[in-house]
Design an enzyme around this catalytic site. Structure first.
Site, PDB file in Angstrom:
ATOM      1  N   ARG A 103       0.844  -1.186   0.000  1.00 47.13           N
ATOM      2  CA  ARG A 103       0.000   0.000   0.000  1.00 47.13           C
ATOM      3  C   ARG A 103       0.888   1.248   0.000  1.00 47.13           C
ATOM      4  NH1 ARG A 103      -4.961   1.782  -1.379  1.00 47.13           N
ATOM      5  NH2 ARG A 103      -6.066   2.863   0.276  1.00 47.13           N
TER       6      ARG A 103
ATOM      7  N   THR B 298      -9.146   0.577 -10.161  1.00 47.16           N
ATOM      8  CA  THR B 298      -8.363  -0.471  -9.532  1.00 47.16           C
ATOM      9  C   THR B 298      -8.506  -1.651 -10.469  1.00 47.16           C
ATOM     10  OG1 THR B 298      -8.994   0.415  -7.403  1.00 47.16           O
ATOM     11  CG2 THR B 298      -8.318  -1.871  -7.403  1.00 47.16           C
TER      12      THR B 298
ATOM     13  N   THR C 257      -3.869  -0.694  -7.511  1.00 46.73           N
ATOM     14  CA  THR C 257      -4.685   0.463  -7.881  1.00 46.73           C
ATOM     15  C   THR C 257      -3.885   1.753  -7.966  1.00 46.73           C
ATOM     16  OG1 THR C 257      -6.675   1.715  -7.223  1.00 46.73           O
ATOM     17  CG2 THR C 257      -5.254   0.994  -5.455  1.00 46.73           C
TER      18      THR C 257
ATOM     19  N   ASP D  25      -7.789   8.352  -0.076  1.00 47.35           N
ATOM     20  CA  ASP D  25      -8.396   7.266   0.714  1.00 47.35           C
ATOM     21  C   ASP D  25      -8.284   7.517   2.216  1.00 47.35           C
ATOM     22  OD1 ASP D  25      -9.409   5.758  -1.309  1.00 47.35           O
ATOM     23  OD2 ASP D  25      -7.916   4.171  -1.226  1.00 47.35           O
TER      24      ASP D  25
ATOM     25  N   SER E 207      -7.558   0.939   2.917  1.00 47.88           N
ATOM     26  CA  SER E 207      -8.009   0.452   1.610  1.00 47.88           C
ATOM     27  C   SER E 207      -9.226  -0.443   1.781  1.00 47.88           C
ATOM     28  CB  SER E 207      -6.874  -0.359   0.972  1.00 47.88           C
ATOM     29  OG  SER E 207      -7.327  -0.986  -0.208  1.00 47.88           O
ATOM     30  N   SER E 208      -9.930  -0.653   0.676  1.00 48.88           N
ATOM     31  CA  SER E 208     -11.013  -1.646   0.664  1.00 48.88           C
ATOM     32  C   SER E 208     -10.639  -2.846  -0.200  1.00 48.88           C
ATOM     33  CB  SER E 208     -12.296  -1.026   0.109  1.00 48.88           C
ATOM     34  OG  SER E 208     -12.702   0.048   0.915  1.00 48.88           O
TER      35      SER E 208
ATOM     36  N   GLY F 191     -13.486  -1.051  -7.413  1.00 48.95           N
ATOM     37  CA  GLY F 191     -14.785  -0.492  -7.047  1.00 48.95           C
ATOM     38  C   GLY F 191     -14.817   0.279  -5.749  1.00 48.95           C
ATOM     39  N   GLY F 192     -13.650   0.752  -5.277  1.00 47.70           N
ATOM     40  CA  GLY F 192     -13.626   1.553  -4.051  1.00 47.70           C
ATOM     41  C   GLY F 192     -14.248   0.767  -2.904  1.00 47.70           C
TER      42      GLY F 192
HETATM   43  O1  DON Z   1      -7.691   0.993  -2.020  1.00 44.59           O
HETATM   44  C1  DON Z   1      -8.865   1.293  -2.162  1.00 44.59           C
HETATM   45  O2  DON Z   1      -9.764   0.814  -1.508  1.00 44.59           O
HETATM   46  C2  DON Z   1      -9.255   2.271  -3.247  1.00 44.59           C
HETATM   47  N1  DON Z   1      -8.174   3.145  -3.556  1.00 44.59           N
HETATM   48  C3  DON Z   1      -9.703   1.528  -4.443  1.00 44.59           C
HETATM   49  C4  DON Z   1     -10.205   2.446  -5.528  1.00 44.59           C
HETATM   50  C5  DON Z   1     -10.995   1.719  -6.526  1.00 44.59           C
HETATM   51  O3  DON Z   1     -11.236   0.557  -6.450  1.00 44.59           O
HETATM   52  C6  DON Z   1     -11.539   2.465  -7.624  1.00 44.59           C
HETATM   53  N2  DON Z   1     -12.025   1.519  -8.618  1.00 44.59           N
HETATM   54  N3  DON Z   1     -12.900   1.270  -9.237  1.00 44.59           N
END
Ligand code: DON
Length: 558
Positions: free
Chosen positions: A98, A369, A387, A411, A440-441, A461-462
């Site tokens: 990360r 991501t 990501t 984030d 992070s997710s 997908g955040g």
């Molecule tokens: O690490 C994370 O949770 C976010 N930065 C992920 C961002 C993300 O998945 C955007 N994508 N569609």
């Protein structure tokens, strides 16, 4: 691209990614190895490494470098991620890479709203190259150079633009937030016009950076010529990252979060991701109910799934952050705690989110991501998500370095103390701090049965990522769906706040939506993630690769 329902259009304006063939795909079967990822040329690189005698980690590292070239929306060397590795006969481990906050970053970096997601200050210290080197050094077999060179060659000699890339790059080049001159210099089509499927794209600066990494090793990126270029870029663009921040960056091997579910062992990344903890907590809650008997699309089962999501995301906001800075309470993944939460669910009525974590004061969301899954003939398995945060990160290409920078700093919780009903979180655990990893997710998941990997999944997908992984695991393990069906099935997302359940099956399952609305849920339509997954048939030993039909993607086996 086919016509998409009008309600998806607003989403597509913020989430690029191109051709999404709506027709169902078929899982691909193979016996000797499998790579499933968003980028067809990168899948080819991974399988070539497996054929050459590389193991799943060699292939995964090669795919990750290749996607930094062929899928710049999210494939990266300027970002970070989480690689779950299951070595044959051993429990999975997590290589965590990360990004971290630069030493000059403080908790109010974003508070006055002046630092935007598309600025140099939004970049965390990139972790990808040290992460891939850590995974390769400990678990790979082939020489480092062999796994980096395919990406070098594609960048230097050129590679064929796929339909997905052509849509994605057209989207980002037309975006009003893509103002960085170097980004346009590198990615505009020479001679003008749109990149078309079948064109050859060359990325010579990226080729040079990757060649230095291939020939001199990962440290070169953090202390050598590329580090000088990144530090100069930061200085010129008003960023705060220094060469010292780069030199100090370390990837870490961490013990995954583990839980059990219906006779399977489920492993996911620990903090600084909330993914493993979230998936484990939700599975632990849901194992208290017989969802299968209720039926996959029954209001009863889906009510419980939404309620588990709501509770798990409230705990995410309450407790989770970088474990090197914050104490993570151990009860979050215990069966006793989950049982207590399960007992608190009213089987007939939605629980208002405001009552789930009343102690968090409430006041008045990223795009790309990518996840890929790899398995080799010995059953070594890799589930990797990495990501840049938004699609193409902060839309800044490092001058002369040829790669896109992340905007992962977004984030962190942006405003200390301010948690809102719209989903902004301001709790302490995830405030910006020097040298700290942002929460992070990402949820690359490995499900094992009797010590063998049986399912690899994960998604972009955040904050929805955790729920996408949960849905795929439930579909396979609880509902017994074949992997392609499990990946294609409509997904749910509830994240505590906003107090709305988003559902991909909004139009396809009107009775379910009505049933849940009657229980007090607010439901809205959505599109969620792309989960390139592998299922292993333990009776035959064959691998079934499922590329997600929501996006371009390739399952390639041999
Ligand atoms: O690490 C994370 O949770 C976010 N930065 C992920 C961002 C993300 O998945 C955007 N994508 N569609």
């Amino acid at each position: 691209m086919r016509l998409l329902p009008a309600l998806l259009l607003p989403l597509l304006l913020t989430i690029p990614t191109a051709a999404r063939p709506p027709e169902p795909r078929k899982a691909v079967e193979a016996a000797n190895g499998m790579v499933v990822c968003v980028s067809p040329p990168a899948a080819g690189v991974g399988v070539a490494i497996l054929k050459k005698g590389g193991n799943a980690v060699d292939a995964a590292v090669a795919v990750a470098f290749a996607m930094a070239v062929t899928w710049p929306e999210a494939g990266n060397i300027g970002g970070g991620g989480f690689m779950m590795v299951a070595p044959p006969g051993k429990a999975p481990t997590c290589v965590e890479y990360r990004e971290t906050a630069p030493a000059a970053a403080g908790p109010t970096l974003f508070a006055d709203g002046r630092v935007t997601a598309y600025s140099h200050k939004a970049s965390g210290v990139p972790g990808t190259i040290r992460g891939l080197a850590l995974a390769h050094g400990k678990y790979g077999k082939l020489p480092w150079k062999d796994v980096v060179m395919p990406a070098v060659e594609m960048a230097e000699k050129g590679f064929t633009v796929t339909e997905g890339l052509s849509w994605s790059i057209a989207w980002v080049l037309a975006s009003p937030t893509t103002t960085n001159a170097e980004f346009h210099r590198v990615y505009d089509k020479p001679g003008g016009g749109r990149w078309e499927t079948g064109d050859t794209m060359k990325l010579p600066d990226l080729g040079r950076t990757l060649r230095l990494v291939a020939e001199k090793g990962a440290d070169e990126f953090y202390t050598g010529e590329p580090a000088d270029k990144l530090a100069a870029e930061m200085k010129a663009g008003g960023g705060i990252m220094t060469k010292d921040d780069l030199a100090k960056y370390q990837a870490k091997e961490r013990t995954p979060v583990k839980t059990t579910f219906r006779g399977h062992d489920v492993y996911g990344p620990p903090p600084p991701s909330s993914g493993g903890t979230g998936v484990a907590l939700m599975l632990n809650i849901l194992e208290n109910f017989d969802l299968k008997k209720m039926g996959r699309w029954s209001p009863e089962a889906n009510h419980l799934i939404i309620e588990a999501m709501r509770r798990s995301y409230a705990d995410r906001a309450r407790h989770l952050g970088d474990p090197d800075f914050t104490t993570i309470p151990p009860h979050l993944t215990t069966k006793e705690y989950a049982k207590k939460l399960a007992t608190g669910i009213d089987p007939t009525k939605a629980t208002p989110s405001a009552t789930v974590a009343p102690e968090i004061p409430l006041a008045g969301e990223g795009d790309s991501t990518t996840h890929f899954s790899v398995i080799d003939k010995d059953g070594m398995a890799v589930s990797n998500t990495y990501t840049l945060e938004h699609s193409y990160g902060n839309r800044v290409v490092v001058r002369g370095g040829g790669y896109v920078l992340n905007n992962e700093m977004t984030d962190f919780n942006p405003v200390p103390g301010v948690t809102t009903k719209t989903g902004q979180i301001g709790t302490k655990a995830n405030l910006v701090g020097p040298g700290k990893r942002m929460l992070s997710s990402q949820s690359p998941t490995i499900v094992m049965k009797d010590g063998k990997p049986v399912l690899l999944t994960g998604s972009p997908g955040g904050r929805t990522i955790i729920n996408t992984s949960l849905c795929v695991v439930l579909n396979v393990v609880e509902f017994g769906m074949p992997v392609q069906e499990a990946v294609d099935a409509p997904r749910w997302h509830h994240q505590w706040f906003p107090d709305v359940a988003r559902f991909e099956g909004f139009s396809a399952h009107p009775d379910l939506v009505q049933g849940l609305t009657n229980m007090g849920h607010r439901i809205s339509p959505s599109r969620q993630g792309d989960a390139h997954s592998i299922w292993v048939d333990l009776r035959t030993g064959r691998f079934h690769g499922a590329a997600d039909r929501r996006i371009e993607g390739k399952a390639l086996g041999f």
